[in-house]
Design an enzyme around this catalytic site. Sequence first.
Site, PDB file in Angstrom:
ATOM      1  N   SER A 588       0.835  -1.189   0.000  1.00 62.73           N
ATOM      2  CA  SER A 588       0.000   0.000   0.000  1.00 62.73           C
ATOM      3  C   SER A 588       0.880   1.255   0.000  1.00 62.73           C
ATOM      4  O   SER A 588       1.690   1.424  -0.903  1.00 62.73           O
ATOM      5  CB  SER A 588      -0.952  -0.039   1.198  1.00 62.73           C
ATOM      6  OG  SER A 588      -1.961   0.924   1.074  1.00 62.73           O
ATOM      7  N   ASP A 676      -9.127  -5.737  -4.863  1.00 60.31           N
ATOM      8  CA  ASP A 676      -8.698  -4.576  -4.080  1.00 60.31           C
ATOM      9  C   ASP A 676      -9.489  -3.343  -4.508  1.00 60.31           C
ATOM     10  O   ASP A 676      -9.416  -2.907  -5.649  1.00 60.31           O
ATOM     11  CB  ASP A 676      -7.204  -4.350  -4.297  1.00 60.31           C
ATOM     12  CG  ASP A 676      -6.614  -3.306  -3.369  1.00 60.31           C
ATOM     13  OD1 ASP A 676      -7.378  -2.614  -2.686  1.00 60.31           O
ATOM     14  OD2 ASP A 676      -5.371  -3.188  -3.325  1.00 60.31           O
ATOM     15  N   HIS A 708      -7.414  -5.809  -0.580  1.00 57.15           N
ATOM     16  CA  HIS A 708      -6.205  -5.014  -0.344  1.00 57.15           C
ATOM     17  C   HIS A 708      -5.238  -5.687   0.630  1.00 57.15           C
ATOM     18  O   HIS A 708      -4.017  -5.596   0.474  1.00 57.15           O
ATOM     19  CB  HIS A 708      -6.615  -3.631   0.180  1.00 57.15           C
ATOM     20  CG  HIS A 708      -5.482  -2.657   0.273  1.00 57.15           C
ATOM     21  ND1 HIS A 708      -4.723  -2.285  -0.822  1.00 57.15           N
ATOM     22  CD2 HIS A 708      -4.961  -1.970   1.331  1.00 57.15           C
ATOM     23  CE1 HIS A 708      -3.801  -1.412  -0.447  1.00 57.15           C
ATOM     24  NE2 HIS A 708      -3.918  -1.205   0.844  1.00 57.15           N
TER      25      HIS A 708
END
Length: 733
Positions: A588, A676, A708
């Site tokens: 991320s 995601d 995610h």
Amino acid sequence: MESPVLRSPEEIAALYRELSQCPSLSSACIGPEVTTQYGGKYCNIYTEWSQQDLERAESVKFCRQYLIFHDSQAIVYSGPSGTCTEIKGELLSRESPSGALKAVLRKASTGKGEEKQFLEVWDQNRKVKSVNLTALEKHGNVYEEDQFGCLAWSHSETHLLYVAERKRPKAESFFQSKAPELSSGCADEEELARPEKRDKAVKGEQFVYHDDWGEALVGKSVPALCVLDVESSNISVLEGVPEHISPGQAFWSPGDTGVVFVGWWHEPFRLGLRHCTNRRSALFYVDLTQGRCELLSDDTQAVWSPRLSPDQCRIVYLENGTLGPHQQCSRLRMYDWYTKVTSTVLDVVPRQSQGQFTGIYCAALPGLCWAADSRRVVLDTAQRSRQELLVVDTLTGSVSSLTAGTLLGSWALLTIDRDLLVARFSTPSCPPTLKVAFLPGAGHEPQVSWVCLEEVTPVPDISWAIRALQPPPEQQNPQYEGLDFEAILLQPSKGLEPRKPPLVVMPHGGPHSVSTASWMLNPAALCRMGFAVLIVNYRGSLGFGQDNIASLPGHVGCQDVKDVQYCVERVLQEEPLDAARVAVVGGSHGGFLACHLIGQYPGTYQACVVRNPVVNMASMISSTDIPDWCATEAGFPYAPDALPDPARWAEMLHKSPMQYVAQVRAPVLLMLGEEDRRVPPKQGQEYYRALKARGIPARLLWYTGNNHALSGVEAEADGFMNMALWLLQHLRC
């Protein structure tokens, strides 16, 4: 001298299998107190754990119970009661206030492969109620996650409160043929009684889009408060909640006169809510006797985690400002039920005074957090790079630590009942252990005495330490000068001869989150393989004061990148590590930083592994569930009605790793989750194609059915193995 690193895929897989069997401790419940015929007291502690089952490719949940003999001030004897038992199909469970009953939300598959939800009530030794919620069709699926979900007993133990998706009218095509009507003499009475026979379908609605709450909350759109009458099995969907509000985190008000809940605004549309404690929300009360809804808190802020005191007089909750960074330093607020006065118990802490309290950074307050005196609250929160247990006096605002003098590591409160504390403790080299203690009287909190219920052997050959760093003068933020940050360094400690292990750098995601000195599977496994691991809490991380958080928006891709690089250079200078074998790993925003680092400092890193990385904020803003994140972190205010702005898009691209892709030399492994919603996989694909076009070695792993977090057991295990082998190959270990 180079250090030996584990290279065999079979040995690496065996190591991962061994460490993945260390269970994580998720919850605990304290049973009723029993007094023996000799005057002694004991109670039962029920705990739930989970661990990976690689053969079944799933996370298994199991319970274990413990007996605690005590005198209400100290623990006389403690020990396990029986062996572990796997828990099947439980989504939620909750003991009644007296401990005599237990409610369980369970999913079960039918013979036709369909999944149904059942709400069960158990007494001491049998199931006394099982309600098929799916068949009743009063609502959609029950919410089992902690964002909205709850399962709350009324104080009288006659009703159960929960949150479920509001039932939608059935939809059908404009061209749906009608079935021939049956005469009353031929109709099957049971068929006619079924709800689907009574409901009239709405034509042309089957393709209407329904906005939901984004990543990890897909399909959760319009939550409703629902009540089960335990005696009659009747289910009611509560009315009175404003239409522009999504309710959740509900509980029964004092006297069972109504329901208190958190309501999130969902107009003009829903933004992603997972890990976003900055969404406009407020505390509400639905009065069931008068059918009206009342606002209990400020309606311009973001609130969550309301908790009612044992004497049913006060409610504490957490509060943030709206928009801005997704997670911030929070206020602890308190609402008095009878005087209707709201007070601030603890305010936002801009900066930490030397060695003092740094503020509250909670995803949620513990479900039970009040001391028996209905005056003190116990919570766990990051304090720099440690997670500590703190006691807050709600009348004076004083804060005391229950863990400051203990072993270095991180703590989490699982529950407190009748002042018996149940907590989890772990370190980067020691998996979670279960500890209990009695909360001392007010003013004597540091005298707490912890007893370990479940001893765990630390993982051998891992040494670790927390390092404090001060950015050099040229890297100071002129608006927020004097801020510092920390890093956690894990090193292999096997053997005494000089050796230089390769280094794996791991900046966390968020960016407004924190890596605490706690058990983390992947860093521990890499360290056991022979890598040193550097986990960096750069400026912008939680736990260091609100100024630290506020310093980063508008400076991403610069301040955070320079903090990580400065930390890496310092560690390479000061520790016996191999500067020619350095890799960076991140997910991320951690992936955002990893891609920045290999572009801005191509001479430092020889390999890179990223999971669902942000690579182009300009292209992400139109496809993510959190468009406000892109604007905020780039330094712009967010407005839901904002139109595309070329200048802002240019600035977002300028702050993104894609700007530096032409300078990348390190081979890159990408891991993307097909589902995601937070950082859509198109981001990683965009970077992959840019690397391939420039002849940089790149490999892409595509995990179907994963969002995610890439938290599916199969995805986690496969991801670790591919990461380990990629590092071995490209660091030439």
